[in-house]
Design a protein around this motif. Structure first.
Motif, PDB file in Angstrom:
ATOM      1  N   TYR A  25       0.741  -1.279   0.089  1.00  0.00           N
ATOM      2  CA  TYR A  25       0.107  -0.025   0.072  1.00  0.00           C
ATOM      3  C   TYR A  25       0.787   1.342   0.021  1.00  0.00           C
ATOM      4  O   TYR A  25       0.814   2.101  -0.755  1.00  0.00           O
ATOM      5  N   HIS A  26       1.848   1.264   0.858  1.00  0.00           N
ATOM      6  CA  HIS A  26       2.605   2.563   0.979  1.00  0.00           C
ATOM      7  C   HIS A  26       3.691   2.645  -0.136  1.00  0.00           C
ATOM      8  O   HIS A  26       3.702   3.774  -0.722  1.00  0.00           O
ATOM      9  N   ARG A  27       3.926   1.524  -0.767  1.00  0.00           N
ATOM     10  CA  ARG A  27       4.936   1.742  -2.178  1.00  0.00           C
ATOM     11  C   ARG A  27       3.876   2.303  -3.142  1.00  0.00           C
ATOM     12  O   ARG A  27       4.389   3.102  -4.061  1.00  0.00           O
ATOM     13  N   CYS A  28       2.818   1.880  -3.291  1.00  0.00           N
ATOM     14  CA  CYS A  28       1.732   2.143  -4.519  1.00  0.00           C
ATOM     15  C   CYS A  28       1.313   3.554  -4.358  1.00  0.00           C
ATOM     16  O   CYS A  28       1.576   4.495  -5.358  1.00  0.00           O
ATOM     17  N   VAL A  29       1.026   3.995  -3.071  1.00  0.00           N
ATOM     18  CA  VAL A  29       0.689   5.377  -2.919  1.00  0.00           C
ATOM     19  C   VAL A  29       1.587   6.538  -3.165  1.00  0.00           C
ATOM     20  O   VAL A  29       1.593   7.236  -3.715  1.00  0.00           O
ATOM     21  N   ARG A  30       3.053   5.979  -2.630  1.00  0.00           N
ATOM     22  CA  ARG A  30       4.246   6.875  -2.812  1.00  0.00           C
ATOM     23  C   ARG A  30       4.632   6.806  -4.418  1.00  0.00           C
ATOM     24  O   ARG A  30       4.981   8.240  -4.980  1.00  0.00           O
ATOM     25  N   ASP A  31       4.286   5.880  -5.160  1.00  0.00           N
ATOM     26  CA  ASP A  31       4.571   5.764  -6.556  1.00  0.00           C
ATOM     27  C   ASP A  31       3.543   6.758  -7.290  1.00  0.00           C
ATOM     28  O   ASP A  31       4.080   7.466  -8.271  1.00  0.00           O
ATOM     29  N   LEU A  32       2.363   6.643  -6.808  1.00  0.00           N
ATOM     30  CA  LEU A  32       1.281   7.342  -7.495  1.00  0.00           C
ATOM     31  C   LEU A  32       1.757   9.109  -7.232  1.00  0.00           C
ATOM     32  O   LEU A  32       1.669   9.684  -8.042  1.00  0.00           O
ATOM     33  N   ASP A  33       2.257   9.340  -5.912  1.00  0.00           N
ATOM     34  CA  ASP A  33       2.826  10.644  -5.716  1.00  0.00           C
ATOM     35  C   ASP A  33       3.605  11.056  -6.613  1.00  0.00           C
ATOM     36  O   ASP A  33       3.868  12.186  -7.187  1.00  0.00           O
ATOM     37  N   GLN A  34       4.872  10.040  -6.686  1.00  0.00           N
ATOM     38  CA  GLN A  34       5.929  10.426  -7.458  1.00  0.00           C
ATOM     39  C   GLN A  34       5.839  10.621  -8.848  1.00  0.00           C
ATOM     40  O   GLN A  34       6.410  11.522  -9.807  1.00  0.00           O
ATOM     41  N   TRP A  35       4.776   9.721  -9.432  1.00  0.00           N
ATOM     42  CA  TRP A  35       4.326  10.020 -10.976  1.00  0.00           C
ATOM     43  C   TRP A  35       3.457  10.724 -11.277  1.00  0.00           C
ATOM     44  O   TRP A  35       2.738  10.806 -12.277  1.00  0.00           O
ATOM     45  N   LYS A  36       3.142  11.711 -10.170  1.00  0.00           N
ATOM     46  CA  LYS A  36       2.160  12.787 -10.594  1.00  0.00           C
ATOM     47  C   LYS A  36       0.670  12.453 -10.716  1.00  0.00           C
ATOM     48  O   LYS A  36      -0.245  13.409 -11.288  1.00  0.00           O
ATOM     49  N   TYR A  37       0.143  11.115 -10.204  1.00  0.00           N
ATOM     50  CA  TYR A  37      -1.084  10.900 -10.424  1.00  0.00           C
ATOM     51  C   TYR A  37      -1.896  11.627  -9.186  1.00  0.00           C
ATOM     52  O   TYR A  37      -3.177  11.830  -9.195  1.00  0.00           O
ATOM     53  N   LEU A  38      -1.094  11.991  -8.199  1.00  0.00           N
ATOM     54  CA  LEU A  38      -1.840  12.627  -6.873  1.00  0.00           C
ATOM     55  C   LEU A  38      -0.865  13.234  -6.203  1.00  0.00           C
ATOM     56  O   LEU A  38       0.570  13.055  -6.525  1.00  0.00           O
ATOM     57  N   ALA A  39      -1.011  13.817  -5.258  1.00  0.00           N
ATOM     58  CA  ALA A  39       0.008  14.440  -4.245  1.00  0.00           C
ATOM     59  C   ALA A  39      -0.579  13.886  -2.840  1.00  0.00           C
ATOM     60  O   ALA A  39      -1.689  13.676  -2.218  1.00  0.00           O
ATOM     61  N   TYR A  40       0.470  13.222  -2.036  1.00  0.00           N
ATOM     62  CA  TYR A  40       0.399  12.401  -1.009  1.00  0.00           C
ATOM     63  C   TYR A  40       0.844  13.138   0.196  1.00  0.00           C
ATOM     64  O   TYR A  40       2.081  13.545   0.117  1.00  0.00           O
ATOM     65  N   PHE A  41       0.277  13.333   1.230  1.00  0.00           N
ATOM     66  CA  PHE A  41       0.723  14.213   2.550  1.00  0.00           C
ATOM     67  C   PHE A  41       0.538  13.242   3.683  1.00  0.00           C
ATOM     68  O   PHE A  41      -0.602  13.230   4.298  1.00  0.00           O
TER      69      PHE A  41
ATOM     70  N   LYS B  39      -3.299  13.088   4.088  1.00  0.00           N
ATOM     71  CA  LYS B  39      -4.191  14.009   3.065  1.00  0.00           C
ATOM     72  C   LYS B  39      -3.688  13.793   1.754  1.00  0.00           C
ATOM     73  O   LYS B  39      -2.658  13.314   1.270  1.00  0.00           O
ATOM     74  N   ILE B  40      -4.683  13.813   0.932  1.00  0.00           N
ATOM     75  CA  ILE B  40      -4.711  13.515  -0.623  1.00  0.00           C
ATOM     76  C   ILE B  40      -5.126  14.584  -1.443  1.00  0.00           C
ATOM     77  O   ILE B  40      -6.023  15.304  -1.221  1.00  0.00           O
ATOM     78  N   ARG B  41      -4.384  15.086  -2.574  1.00  0.00           N
ATOM     79  CA  ARG B  41      -4.823  16.201  -3.503  1.00  0.00           C
ATOM     80  C   ARG B  41      -4.629  15.240  -4.922  1.00  0.00           C
ATOM     81  O   ARG B  41      -3.473  14.868  -5.116  1.00  0.00           O
ATOM     82  N   MET B  42      -5.681  15.024  -5.403  1.00  0.00           N
ATOM     83  CA  MET B  42      -5.936  14.278  -6.666  1.00  0.00           C
ATOM     84  C   MET B  42      -5.339  15.130  -7.876  1.00  0.00           C
ATOM     85  O   MET B  42      -5.586  16.366  -7.828  1.00  0.00           O
ATOM     86  N   THR B  43      -4.556  14.715  -8.752  1.00  0.00           N
ATOM     87  CA  THR B  43      -4.244  15.523 -10.239  1.00  0.00           C
ATOM     88  C   THR B  43      -5.377  15.598 -10.962  1.00  0.00           C
ATOM     89  O   THR B  43      -6.087  14.414 -11.385  1.00  0.00           O
TER      90      THR B  43
END
Length: 243
Positions: free
Chosen positions: A63-79, A89-93
């Protein structure tokens, strides 16, 4: 933000992005549903256990790997948050929405699919958690439909002829069946109404086949006896008499 364009653009990125695996896509869709439940706010808070359950990810490491990947690949911003009671907190792109007004909430316009429900006063907004679903049953009178399918009586004698023809029976036999039951008002011998003329016709054909089979057996027995009659003799011969 246009809901349809957002998803279409996301799926186009999924198709061309070889870095993604099914866990990434599943987690993104779970987060998208939570975003939808918050009425497409700029940012929203999530609970890790709930997101793992919604995305069907069984490992915290995955889970943590996937959410950090999505953050790194600009699908979302993960706080991430260190407070378990507050949640991360999540901000979706937002993709492909240049012609849409920018705002914190989704405002469906003409021709768009409204995803968010208006919450009842005093209740929180819809959550992503599944709710009880109702089975949609068409308002059809099943009893009438069943009677129509079965058919208490044929609409025309041609229907009976075709039925008998498909079972290798002659037209004359079909007409005999039709005329017989037409004369008695499509009732059985005990006076009860025929509920399914197909079954009655099947029984008629079966009785006809049995009757013909018995007639053949009877004829064969009679011909066999006549065939051997000429070998019989009524005179008692005494083979002790001299020649």
């Amino acid at each position: 933000m246009n809901y349809i364009r957002q998803l279409n653009a996301a799926f186009e990125l999924f198709y061309s992005d070889d870095r993604l695996n099914p866990n990434h896509i599943s987690l993104y869709m779970a987060l998208f549903q939570e975003w939808n439940s918050s009425r497409f706010a700029d940012t929203f808070f999530i609970n890790r256990r709930e997101m793992m359950n919604a995305a069907k990810i069984g490992s915290k490491t995955s889970y943590h790997r996937c959410v950090r990947d999505l953050d790194q690949w600009k699908y979302l911003a993960y706080f991430p948050s260190n407070n378990p009671f507050k949640g991360s907190k999540i901000r979706m792109t937002i993709f492909e929405t240049a012609d849409e007004p920018v705002g914190g909430h989704y405002r469906p316009g003409a021709g768009q699919l409204e995803v968010c429900r208006n919450p009842i006063e005093g209740q929180p907004a819809d959550s992503y958690r599944p709710r009880e679903r109702q089975l949609v049953v068409p308002s059809i009178n099943n009893t009438k439909q069943e009677n129509f399918i079965k058919g208490k009586r044929p609409a025309h004698q041609k229907e009976v002829i075709e039925f008998f023809k498909n079972r290798s029976c002659e037209k004359q036999e079909a007409l005999t069946f039709f005329n017989h039951y037409q004369a008695v008002g499509w009732k059985m011998g005990n006076g009860s109404e025929i509920l399914d003329w197909y079954s009655a016709a099947e029984k008629w054909i079966l009785n006809l086949q049995n009757r013909r089979k018995n007639e053949q057996v009877s004829r064969w027995g009679t011909s066999s006896r006549s065939h051997w009659d000429h070998l019989r003799t009524t005179k008692n011969k005494d083979y002790d008499e001299p020649l």
